[in-house]
Design a protein around this motif. Structure first.
Motif, PDB file in Angstrom:
ATOM      1  N   SER A  37       0.828  -1.212   0.000  1.00  0.00           N
ATOM      2  CA  SER A  37       0.000   0.000   0.000  1.00  0.00           C
ATOM      3  C   SER A  37       0.857   1.255   0.000  1.00  0.00           C
ATOM      4  CB  SER A  37      -0.938  -0.009   1.211  1.00  0.00           C
ATOM      5  OG  SER A  37      -1.831  -1.098   1.172  1.00  0.00           O
ATOM      6  N   SER A  87      -6.552   3.404  -4.379  1.00  0.00           N
ATOM      7  CA  SER A  87      -6.772   2.112  -5.035  1.00  0.00           C
ATOM      8  C   SER A  87      -5.679   1.107  -4.720  1.00  0.00           C
ATOM      9  CB  SER A  87      -6.870   2.310  -6.554  1.00  0.00           C
ATOM     10  OG  SER A  87      -5.677   2.883  -7.051  1.00  0.00           O
ATOM     11  N   THR A  88      -4.525   1.592  -4.247  1.00  0.00           N
ATOM     12  CA  THR A  88      -3.423   0.671  -3.923  1.00  0.00           C
ATOM     13  C   THR A  88      -3.482   0.164  -2.492  1.00  0.00           C
ATOM     14  OG1 THR A  88      -2.018   2.557  -3.337  1.00  0.00           O
ATOM     15  CG2 THR A  88      -1.886   1.750  -5.606  1.00  0.00           C
ATOM     16  N   LEU A  90      -4.427  -1.963   0.515  1.00  0.00           N
ATOM     17  CA  LEU A  90      -4.959  -3.312   0.711  1.00  0.00           C
ATOM     18  C   LEU A  90      -5.653  -3.469   2.062  1.00  0.00           C
ATOM     19  CD1 LEU A  90      -2.033  -5.453  -0.759  1.00  0.00           C
ATOM     20  CD2 LEU A  90      -4.057  -4.556  -1.914  1.00  0.00           C
ATOM     21  N   ARG A 284      -8.787  -9.711  -3.978  1.00  0.00           N
ATOM     22  CA  ARG A 284      -9.252  -8.335  -3.768  1.00  0.00           C
ATOM     23  C   ARG A 284      -8.064  -7.423  -4.051  1.00  0.00           C
ATOM     24  NH1 ARG A 284      -8.501  -5.168   0.701  1.00  0.00           N
ATOM     25  NH2 ARG A 284     -10.052  -3.544   1.158  1.00  0.00           N
ATOM     26  N   ARG A 285      -8.210  -6.571  -5.066  1.00  0.00           N
ATOM     27  CA  ARG A 285      -7.112  -5.715  -5.502  1.00  0.00           C
ATOM     28  C   ARG A 285      -5.829  -6.524  -5.749  1.00  0.00           C
ATOM     29  NH1 ARG A 285      -8.443  -0.426  -1.650  1.00  0.00           N
ATOM     30  NH2 ARG A 285      -9.916   0.525  -3.104  1.00  0.00           N
ATOM     31  N   ASN A 286      -6.014  -7.652  -6.393  1.00  0.00           N
ATOM     32  CA  ASN A 286      -4.922  -8.563  -6.776  1.00  0.00           C
ATOM     33  C   ASN A 286      -4.273  -9.281  -5.598  1.00  0.00           C
ATOM     34  OD1 ASN A 286      -4.986  -8.346  -9.594  1.00  0.00           O
ATOM     35  ND2 ASN A 286      -3.876  -6.412  -9.540  1.00  0.00           N
ATOM     36  N   ASP A 314     -12.359 -12.434  -8.803  1.00  0.00           N
ATOM     37  CA  ASP A 314     -11.837 -11.100  -8.510  1.00  0.00           C
ATOM     38  C   ASP A 314     -12.973 -10.208  -8.062  1.00  0.00           C
ATOM     39  OD1 ASP A 314      -8.814 -10.546  -9.473  1.00  0.00           O
ATOM     40  OD2 ASP A 314      -9.707 -12.132 -10.697  1.00  0.00           O
ATOM     41  N   ALA A 317     -12.837  -3.978  -4.313  1.00  0.00           N
ATOM     42  CA  ALA A 317     -12.687  -3.647  -2.892  1.00  0.00           C
ATOM     43  C   ALA A 317     -13.931  -2.972  -2.346  1.00  0.00           C
ATOM     44  CB  ALA A 317     -11.466  -2.752  -2.703  1.00  0.00           C
TER      45      ALA A 317
END
Length: 491
Positions: A37, A87-88, A90, A284-286, A314, A317
């Motif tokens: 993150s 968006s990054t 986690l 979730r978010r890769n 997938d 989030a």
């Protein structure tokens, strides 16, 4: 409005956070979440054995934090699930760093910098419990500062999360020369490495991949779907609507063992082994949230014939609430609106997976014109499995020839039967929800002609071997399956 302020008692809160059920690998993964993150490109997990003073650290070169941001990060639930996040990010609940750390250690120290001086804060749970207050300590003791100076990056940005007084290792009887405990400690490092390779596989590949190491060893990404293998079957991906977003689902059927090298087969089994790795993989978010689970879908249980079925899901989030993602990011509950679709996709994947194994394990001719004769025949008849030696097999015929068999043929036949027990066919054809286990000679009750003939041969062998007739009958009475049958030996 009338009310009371009911602040939680610190010691009770610490005990609650410490007992959330994190495994050590899962707790470390929560720390790695924070590093990703923070846009870290290099993340190191260090395991250092020093007896009861052993420690674990996660070091990254991310953007780091200011002093005020550090205090916020160290505060329990300072940012709730409704807090806007990039968006990054986690995270979700704002307790991952603390709950993961308190589950593994009595002392949590974080040192960080974001372009300026390094800031340090420490949670010492002994201090919290002694004073009954959330006393977030500035800096740390001298030994801890020595470790921080040893591991933190030379740059002016990054973060170090350090665990000391580790649960299970800080006992008074643990010494640096305790080889057994040391071996256990580094075995945890190996398990953590495998877990991180599974959870963060998507971050370890591609043009923007991160560097992730455990005790200096690069973590290898684990692809549960073997997506680059030419023999993998990929079912059509589906985009399932959920609220204002979509959930992407793609099912994979892995190749059977005969299409894989031994190394490929062993690696495809995953950290938990084939049986526990079948099912859905929720991202979730890769970031992998759940690995190998049928999500509680009715009628979908773990069975070996479905080992090759794996399904990627997938989720956005923003739909955390609908999926019931927990604090540990280790379990989910699918939304009601999607359950029938997930069940349908799972059924398709499971059917394909069973077909692959059935084709591999079937007992049938495989060469036209001159069929390969198998030593065993497995059939299902009237709801029951039947496993029979193939009497047309050349070795069996040689052992049954008139005038007595050659001992070498008998030994060869026995060896062949031992080496070709039809495990794969039985596994595929067995229905777990029915009582289809083979019943010797038709099951309990009066022995038929064939059972009696076999018993007579055994009886004669026992007598010729030196037993009295009474002793031979007694031995037959206790020998399976004749202990469940009625015949001359039980009269």
């Amino acid at each position: 409005m009338t009310y009371d302020i009911a602040n939680p008692e610190p010691a009770g809160m610490v005990a609650s956070l410490s007992s959330l059920g994190y495994s050590l690998p899962a707790a470390i993964a929560d720390l790695v979440d924070n590093s990703i993150s923070a846009e870290a490109q290099s993340i190191d997990v260090e395991f250092a054995w020093a007896g009861r003073d052993s420690w674990i650290a996660v070091v990254d070169n991310g953007r780091g934090m200011s002093a005020s941001d550090l205090v916020t990060a160290m505060t329990v639930a300072a940012r709730g699930p409704a807090t806007p996040r990039p968006s990054t990010d986690l995270g979700k609940f704002g307790v991952g760093l603390k709950s993961a750390s308190f589950s593994q250690a009595r002392q949590l120290t974080v040192a960080t910098a974001n372009g300026g001086p390094w800031h340090t804060r420490t949670w010492d749970l002994d201090v919290v419990e002694q004073y009954g207050e959330w006393r977030l300590l500035h800096r740390a003791d001298a030994d801890t500062m020595t470790v921080l100076d040893r591991v933190r990056p030379a740059s002016d940005h990054g973060t170090v999360v350090l665990w000391r007084r580790l649960n299970g290792y800080h006992a008074a009887n643990v010494t640096e020369n305790d080889e057994r405990t040391q071996k256990q400690f580094y075995a945890e490092a190996t398990r953590a490495e495998a877990h991180l390779g599974m959870v963060f596989a998507r971050f370890l590949t591609g043009a923007r991949r991160r560097s992730l190491r455990v005790s200096g060893t690069a973590v290898q990404p684990w692809d549960p779907f073997m997506s680059a293998h030419p023999s993998v079957q990929r079912l059509p991906a589906e985009e399932l609507p959920l609220g204002g977003s979509t959930v992407r689902v793609e099912a994979f059927v892995l190749p059977s063992s005969h299409r894989l090298s031994q190394d490929e087969y062993d690696r495809a089994a995953g950290p938990q082994g084939w049986l526990d790795q079948q099912g859905f993989y929720v991202y979730r978010r890769n970031r992998l949230i759940l690995a190998g689970d049928w999500l509680g879908q009715r009628g979908l249980r773990r069975e070996e014939k479905y080992n090759l079925a794996r399904i990627a899901v997938d989720i956005p989030a923003e739909s955390d609430a609908e999926w019931g993602v927990d604090v540990r990011k280790s379990s989910v509950v699918p939304p009601v609106a999607l359950r029938s679709h997930l069940h349908r996709i799972a059924r398709q994947a499971r059917t394909r997976a069973a077909d692959v194994l059935r084709h591999r394990g079937q007992i049938a001719a495989r060469v036209h014109g001159d069929p390969l004769v198998h030593a065993w025949n497995v059939r299902r008849s009237d709801g029951q499995l039947n496993c029979r030696i193939n009497r047309s097999h050349p070795l069996v015929q040689a052992a049954l020839r008139a005038g007595g068999a050659n001992p070498s043929d008998v030994r060869a036949m026995i060896r062949l039967l031992e080496e070709t027990v039809p495990v794969a066919s039985l596994r595929v054809m067995h229905e777990a929800d029915t009582s289809d286990d083979p019943e010797p000679f038709g099951g309990p009750g009066p022995a038929d002609e064939q059972a009696t003939e076999v018993a007579q041969r055994i009886y004669e062998s026992l007598v010729s071997g030196g037993r009295s007739p009474a002793a031979a009958r007694e031995r037959l009475r206790t020998m399976s399956p004749f202990d469940q049958l009625q015949g001359f030996w039980s009269t």
